[in-house]
Design a protein around this motif. Sequence first.
Motif, PDB file in Angstrom:
ATOM      1  N   UNK A  23     -25.745  69.254  72.507  1.00  0.00           N
ATOM      2  CA  UNK A  23     -24.344  68.844  72.470  1.00  0.00           C
ATOM      3  C   UNK A  23     -23.763  69.037  73.861  1.00  0.00           C
ATOM      4  N   UNK A  24     -23.524  67.937  74.570  1.00  0.00           N
ATOM      5  CA  UNK A  24     -22.935  67.992  75.903  1.00  0.00           C
ATOM      6  C   UNK A  24     -21.424  67.851  75.747  1.00  0.00           C
ATOM      7  N   UNK A  25     -20.696  68.862  76.234  1.00  0.00           N
ATOM      8  CA  UNK A  25     -19.242  68.894  76.068  1.00  0.00           C
ATOM      9  C   UNK A  25     -18.583  68.346  77.325  1.00  0.00           C
ATOM     10  N   UNK A  53     -38.621  86.500  63.119  1.00  0.00           N
ATOM     11  CA  UNK A  53     -38.240  86.999  61.805  1.00  0.00           C
ATOM     12  C   UNK A  53     -36.789  87.491  61.765  1.00  0.00           C
ATOM     13  N   UNK A  54     -36.168  87.661  62.942  1.00  0.00           N
ATOM     14  CA  UNK A  54     -34.777  88.137  62.983  1.00  0.00           C
ATOM     15  C   UNK A  54     -33.777  86.989  63.125  1.00  0.00           C
ATOM     16  N   UNK A  55     -34.286  85.763  63.301  1.00  0.00           N
ATOM     17  CA  UNK A  55     -33.427  84.658  63.703  1.00  0.00           C
ATOM     18  C   UNK A  55     -33.323  83.593  62.616  1.00  0.00           C
ATOM     19  N   UNK A  56     -32.079  83.317  62.184  1.00  0.00           N
ATOM     20  CA  UNK A  56     -31.834  82.202  61.265  1.00  0.00           C
ATOM     21  C   UNK A  56     -31.673  80.896  62.046  1.00  0.00           C
ATOM     22  N   UNK A  57     -30.797  80.914  63.029  1.00  0.00           N
ATOM     23  CA  UNK A  57     -30.609  79.767  63.926  1.00  0.00           C
ATOM     24  C   UNK A  57     -30.308  80.305  65.325  1.00  0.00           C
ATOM     25  N   UNK A  58     -30.444  79.429  66.308  1.00  0.00           N
ATOM     26  CA  UNK A  58     -30.052  79.738  67.678  1.00  0.00           C
ATOM     27  C   UNK A  58     -28.975  78.765  68.127  1.00  0.00           C
ATOM     28  N   UNK A  59     -27.949  79.294  68.805  1.00  0.00           N
ATOM     29  CA  UNK A  59     -26.988  78.467  69.522  1.00  0.00           C
ATOM     30  C   UNK A  59     -27.010  78.934  70.967  1.00  0.00           C
ATOM     31  N   UNK A  97     -29.490  72.313  80.548  1.00  0.00           N
ATOM     32  CA  UNK A  97     -29.355  72.189  79.098  1.00  0.00           C
ATOM     33  C   UNK A  97     -30.291  71.143  78.526  1.00  0.00           C
ATOM     34  N   UNK A  98     -30.456  70.041  79.243  1.00  0.00           N
ATOM     35  CA  UNK A  98     -31.366  68.996  78.783  1.00  0.00           C
ATOM     36  C   UNK A  98     -32.804  69.513  78.723  1.00  0.00           C
ATOM     37  N   UNK A  99     -33.217  70.229  79.774  1.00  0.00           N
ATOM     38  CA  UNK A  99     -34.584  70.763  79.809  1.00  0.00           C
ATOM     39  C   UNK A  99     -34.805  71.758  78.674  1.00  0.00           C
ATOM     40  N   UNK A 100     -33.809  72.545  78.379  1.00  0.00           N
ATOM     41  CA  UNK A 100     -33.914  73.534  77.303  1.00  0.00           C
ATOM     42  C   UNK A 100     -34.064  72.842  75.957  1.00  0.00           C
ATOM     43  N   UNK A 101     -33.240  71.841  75.701  1.00  0.00           N
ATOM     44  CA  UNK A 101     -33.318  71.123  74.435  1.00  0.00           C
ATOM     45  C   UNK A 101     -34.642  70.373  74.292  1.00  0.00           C
ATOM     46  N   UNK A 102     -35.151  69.852  75.398  1.00  0.00           N
ATOM     47  CA  UNK A 102     -36.424  69.129  75.353  1.00  0.00           C
ATOM     48  C   UNK A 102     -37.601  70.069  75.072  1.00  0.00           C
ATOM     49  N   UNK A 103     -37.472  71.329  75.463  1.00  0.00           N
ATOM     50  CA  UNK A 103     -38.579  72.272  75.332  1.00  0.00           C
ATOM     51  C   UNK A 103     -38.694  72.878  73.935  1.00  0.00           C
ATOM     52  N   UNK A 104     -37.597  72.887  73.171  1.00  0.00           N
ATOM     53  CA  UNK A 104     -37.591  73.523  71.847  1.00  0.00           C
ATOM     54  C   UNK A 104     -37.697  72.435  70.784  1.00  0.00           C
ATOM     55  N   UNK A 105     -38.712  72.476  69.947  1.00  0.00           N
ATOM     56  CA  UNK A 105     -38.908  71.417  68.951  1.00  0.00           C
ATOM     57  C   UNK A 105     -37.683  71.237  68.051  1.00  0.00           C
ATOM     58  N   UNK A 127     -25.637  73.923  73.588  1.00  0.00           N
ATOM     59  CA  UNK A 127     -24.288  73.475  73.952  1.00  0.00           C
ATOM     60  C   UNK A 127     -24.138  73.623  75.459  1.00  0.00           C
ATOM     61  N   UNK A 128     -23.871  72.512  76.140  1.00  0.00           N
ATOM     62  CA  UNK A 128     -23.831  72.567  77.603  1.00  0.00           C
ATOM     63  C   UNK A 128     -22.661  71.752  78.130  1.00  0.00           C
TER      64      UNK A 128
END
Length: 294
Positions: free
Chosen positions: A265-267, A120-126, A252-260, A239-240
């Motif tokens: 973004x790989x820099x 309820x406190x979060x609009x988006x996550x980066x 970073x890949x594992x994190x992105x795969x785990x969150x629907x 962002x990784x």
Amino acid sequence: MEKSEEKYVSSGPLRLWTESFGYQQDPTVLLVMGSAAQGIGWPDDMVEVLVAAGRHVIRFDHRDTGLSDWVDFTTHPYTLADMAADAEAVLDGYGIDRAHIAGASLGGGIAQWLGAHRPQRVLTLTLIMTSPMGNEAGPAWARAVAGLDPDPGELPPPDAALIRHFMSGGHEEGADETWRLLNGEAVPYDGAAARRFVEASLKRARKPGSEAQHDLAGRSMTEDRRAPLSSIAAPTLVVHGAQDPLFPPRHGQALAEAIPGAELAVVDGMGHAFFSPGLPRRIADLMVGHTQGR
């Protein structure tokens, strides 16, 4: 640099230093720094881009860093959940119900915790140069130090040169060499900017050395950290750095795969630091796009 306002907020018995930029009626971006790093570790260039794009930006000193209060960890140990409660207290101190949460390294773990336990406190996550909050890195480090390969399915350990640096105590002897290694060699390293940050941090530190306690909190694998990342509903940008020596890209890949629905973004060339010319603005541009209209 945009005009800022500094103030202290309360998190239980602790006072936390905060700094805000822009207009509070604009959408808020809360910047959560990594382990042992003060809020000023978020580069001014990054803040300027966000404010120019119509964001109200807050950065703050964690407990045990900078101008915020320090804790006797022996008598009052704390965990990632306590540091997340501090981030919530910062929002409360500004009267903000929901914000775009951006976390770097350990701050990314704190941001994940908020996304999973305080949606309820979060609009988006980066989530910047970080790893899944439930990943227990100790065994991979131990195997790497022993010269053994990672276990199948285990996220990779840090770069061998970085492990040698930490194991030899090099991070305690020279911060400049530590930041150079974290930056990597694929992109230019602004050593002068890193030294300015280190010097400013030393001048601001109320109790130098207490920031090392973040490592103790970060290694405390409490059950709340094992909450499934699939429960995070907030739009998420990971962002990784392609050359991150502390958390190799697989983290970073594992994190992105785990969150629907998470976007990765790989820099190119980026390591585990913000001390490369132009990099803070590049990351800020990604954050502006991710938070636009949300």
